[in-house]
Scaffold this motif. Sequence first.
Motif, short mmCIF file in Angstrom:
data_model
loop_
_atom_site.label_atom_id
_atom_site.label_comp_id
_atom_site.label_asym_id
_atom_site.label_seq_id
_atom_site.Cartn_x
_atom_site.Cartn_y
_atom_site.Cartn_z
N ILE A 1 16.11 17.51 -23.72
CA ILE A 1 15.70 17.03 -22.54
C ILE A 1 14.44 16.87 -22.49
O ILE A 1 13.53 15.98 -21.94
N LYS A 2 13.67 17.91 -23.27
CA LYS A 2 11.93 17.94 -23.27
C LYS A 2 11.38 16.56 -23.97
O LYS A 2 10.32 16.14 -23.68
N ASP A 3 12.19 16.03 -24.80
CA ASP A 3 11.72 14.68 -25.62
C ASP A 3 12.74 13.94 -25.83
O ASP A 3 13.29 13.73 -26.97
N VAL A 4 13.09 13.02 -24.70
CA VAL A 4 14.24 12.00 -24.98
C VAL A 4 13.90 10.63 -25.44
O VAL A 4 14.50 9.89 -25.70
N SER A 5 12.48 10.40 -25.77
CA SER A 5 11.99 9.35 -26.23
C SER A 5 12.21 9.11 -27.68
O SER A 5 12.01 8.22 -28.41
N GLN A 6 12.66 10.38 -28.57
CA GLN A 6 12.71 10.57 -29.93
C GLN A 6 14.03 9.98 -30.32
O GLN A 6 14.98 10.05 -29.58
N ASP A 7 13.92 9.01 -31.34
CA ASP A 7 15.19 8.37 -32.12
C ASP A 7 16.01 9.33 -32.83
O ASP A 7 15.35 10.29 -32.99
N PHE A 8 17.06 8.82 -33.15
CA PHE A 8 18.05 9.92 -33.73
C PHE A 8 17.83 10.19 -35.01
O PHE A 8 17.94 11.27 -35.43
N TYR A 9 17.28 9.13 -35.67
CA TYR A 9 16.84 9.36 -37.05
C TYR A 9 15.83 10.32 -37.19
O TYR A 9 15.72 11.39 -37.85
N THR A 10 14.72 10.36 -36.55
CA THR A 10 13.63 10.83 -36.28
C THR A 10 13.99 12.58 -35.86
O THR A 10 13.37 13.45 -36.47
N ALA A 11 15.00 12.68 -35.11
CA ALA A 11 15.37 13.87 -34.74
C ALA A 11 16.35 14.71 -35.85
O ALA A 11 16.43 15.77 -35.49
N GLY A 12 16.50 13.79 -36.77
CA GLY A 12 17.39 14.43 -37.58
C GLY A 12 18.83 14.39 -37.37
O GLY A 12 19.72 15.11 -37.90
N PHE A 13 19.34 13.52 -36.54
CA PHE A 13 20.82 13.57 -36.15
C PHE A 13 21.45 12.48 -36.64
O PHE A 13 22.60 12.01 -36.33
N CYS A 14 21.01 11.88 -38.12
CA CYS A 14 21.78 11.04 -38.93
C CYS A 14 22.06 11.63 -40.34
O CYS A 14 21.53 12.29 -40.80
N PRO A 15 23.50 11.46 -40.66
CA PRO A 15 24.42 10.52 -39.98
C PRO A 15 25.24 11.07 -38.69
O PRO A 15 26.19 10.41 -38.16
N GLY A 16 25.06 12.54 -38.35
CA GLY A 16 25.82 12.85 -37.20
C GLY A 16 25.04 14.23 -36.86
O GLY A 16 24.51 14.89 -37.65
N ALA A 17 25.49 14.55 -35.45
CA ALA A 17 24.90 16.11 -35.27
C ALA A 17 25.78 16.46 -33.84
O ALA A 17 26.50 15.65 -33.31
N ILE A 18 25.66 17.78 -33.76
CA ILE A 18 26.58 18.46 -32.62
C ILE A 18 25.46 18.79 -31.64
O ILE A 18 24.52 19.55 -31.88
N VAL A 19 25.73 18.38 -30.46
CA VAL A 19 24.98 18.81 -29.32
C VAL A 19 25.52 19.56 -28.29
O VAL A 19 26.93 19.32 -27.94
N TYR A 20 25.08 20.50 -27.76
CA TYR A 20 25.72 21.36 -26.61
C TYR A 20 25.27 20.89 -25.16
O TYR A 20 24.11 20.73 -25.05
N PHE A 21 26.16 20.95 -24.31
CA PHE A 21 25.72 20.48 -23.17
C PHE A 21 26.14 21.75 -21.79
O PHE A 21 26.99 22.66 -21.97
N SER A 22 25.16 22.03 -20.93
CA SER A 22 25.29 23.10 -19.85
C SER A 22 24.37 22.70 -18.69
O SER A 22 23.30 21.65 -18.89
N TYR A 23 24.80 22.96 -17.76
CA TYR A 23 24.07 22.73 -16.44
C TYR A 23 22.90 23.48 -16.35
O TYR A 23 22.75 24.50 -16.87
N ASP A 24 21.85 22.80 -15.83
CA ASP A 24 20.46 23.70 -15.79
C ASP A 24 20.65 24.64 -14.72
O ASP A 24 20.10 24.23 -13.50
N VAL A 25 20.51 25.95 -15.11
CA VAL A 25 20.59 26.86 -14.13
C VAL A 25 19.17 26.81 -13.41
O VAL A 25 19.25 27.31 -12.09
N SER A 26 18.22 26.59 -13.96
CA SER A 26 16.75 26.58 -13.17
C SER A 26 16.65 25.93 -12.02
O SER A 26 15.70 26.07 -11.37
N LYS A 27 17.27 24.65 -12.36
CA LYS A 27 17.26 23.48 -11.18
C LYS A 27 18.31 23.67 -10.16
O LYS A 27 18.73 22.50 -9.43
N GLY A 28 19.33 24.57 -10.28
CA GLY A 28 20.32 24.65 -8.90
C GLY A 28 21.58 25.49 -9.44
O GLY A 28 21.56 26.38 -10.39
N ASP A 29 22.49 25.27 -8.62
CA ASP A 29 23.86 26.05 -9.04
C ASP A 29 24.52 25.54 -10.49
O ASP A 29 24.61 24.35 -10.48
N SER A 30 24.78 26.77 -11.22
CA SER A 30 25.21 26.14 -12.30
C SER A 30 26.94 26.33 -12.43
O SER A 30 27.79 26.22 -13.56
#
Length: 202
Positions: free
Chosen positions: A152-181
């Motif tokens: 979330i810190k740098d959402v302007s980066q494209d998938f290729y530059t981020a090293g997410f090609c040809p694929g990647a696994i990303v984990y989802f979690s609610y932001d505890v610091s910004k509210g109820d998790s």
Amino acid sequence: MSVTFPLTSKRRRLTQLYSTATVAAMNERFGREIHVFETSSLSPSQNSTTNKEDETDEFYELTDNDYYKLLSTKKEDKVLKTRNLREAEVAACRPRITKAIIRVRFPDNHTLEATFNPSETIQSLVDLLNKVIAQPEKPFDLYTTTPKKKLIKDVSQDFYTAGFCPGAIVYFSYDVSKGDSNHDGPYLLEGVMSLKGLDGCC
């Protein structure tokens, strides 16, 4: 017997048609190919803990074979490439990669798989998630492991530059610091959850 088989076959064809239509409708609705399936109950932290417990002290000792492998690798790396040469090689490889398949794993053991263009940014993944999650009003985090890196810190980066090609696994979690998790119920919308198991994705 002669009556049962045609009925079963017809029912199977109708189910396949329904599945195909549902998947196509969802893909059109969200503007890209998506799939949903269940994953292992182990979280990334639990998985890494389990692996560490299984490893003995001998695992970290350098053997003779390891030493010679390191030496041979060093010999291969003697020819250093200039920065311009490395960038040219990366630029040459980039057109060959036509898609980035991103799998987002949720705490309830479900995974959303979506296909992106390598030139799209992480923001496009965030935008998709805001459309498919059950509670888009709650702030959330996306991160990769290992080591843990927040996206979330740098959402302007494209998938290729981020090293997410040809694929990647990303984990989802609610932001505890910004509210109820705390979260009750599925993380994905009911309509999106209906895709689970329809296309045979694993």
